[in-house]
Scaffold this motif. Sequence first.
Motif, mmCIF file in Angstrom:
data_model
loop_
_atom_site.group_PDB
_atom_site.id
_atom_site.type_symbol
_atom_site.label_atom_id
_atom_site.label_comp_id
_atom_site.label_asym_id
_atom_site.label_seq_id
_atom_site.Cartn_x
_atom_site.Cartn_y
_atom_site.Cartn_z
ATOM 1 N N LEU A 107 -18.498 94.259 46.594
ATOM 2 C CA LEU A 107 -19.258 93.204 47.261
ATOM 3 C C LEU A 107 -18.861 92.966 48.460
ATOM 4 C CD1 LEU A 107 -19.672 90.979 44.419
ATOM 5 C CD2 LEU A 107 -21.164 92.739 44.879
ATOM 6 N N GLN B 11 -23.859 86.838 40.715
ATOM 7 C CA GLN B 11 -23.687 86.800 42.082
ATOM 8 C C GLN B 11 -25.013 87.049 42.909
ATOM 9 O OE1 GLN B 11 -21.535 88.277 40.793
ATOM 10 N NE2 GLN B 11 -19.362 87.368 41.166
ATOM 11 N N VAL C 266 -27.851 88.494 44.834
ATOM 12 C CA VAL C 266 -28.215 89.852 45.437
ATOM 13 C C VAL C 266 -29.678 89.848 45.869
ATOM 14 C CG1 VAL C 266 -28.145 92.314 45.109
ATOM 15 C CG2 VAL C 266 -26.544 90.933 43.878
ATOM 16 N N ILE D 287 -22.257 92.958 50.491
ATOM 17 C CA ILE D 287 -23.089 92.046 50.082
ATOM 18 C C ILE D 287 -22.585 90.606 50.790
ATOM 19 C CG2 ILE D 287 -24.095 90.476 48.204
ATOM 20 C CD1 ILE D 287 -23.988 93.019 46.316
ATOM 21 N N PHE E 140 -24.202 98.425 48.549
ATOM 22 C CA PHE E 140 -22.783 98.194 47.880
ATOM 23 C C PHE E 140 -22.321 99.509 47.515
ATOM 24 C CE2 PHE E 140 -26.066 97.698 44.452
ATOM 25 C CZ PHE E 140 -25.601 98.502 43.414
#
Length: 110
Positions: free
Chosen positions: A20, A48, A50, A23, A56
């Motif tokens: 991540l 999470q 996104v 991200i 990613f």
Amino acid sequence: MEERRAASRYNLVLPVEISLALIPTATTSIFIQTRVISTRGFYFNIAQKVTVGAKFEFSIALPIEIAGPIQAYISGTARAVRVEETDESHPGSLGVGALIESYQVRRGWL
């Protein structure tokens, strides 16, 4: 209705490590499972945040039935092309459709 998808999809639950770091709201890797996979992408659920367009890195562990006795992984980069709210296992979790942008197949341990 005519099928317009270019690649066949398979309902396979495979372990995936997602980095991540690409991200913005996360700092580490997490482990999830695919729900659907094809040669061009995969779908998974994640808690999470996104957003569509988020890039990613991923590593999917292939099962022994496919890879043989030596562990194999498909690793590469992907981009979220669809993000949707789901009411499955965890309230507020997201379903993410990811398009694989580049990949390589590796054998052995990570």
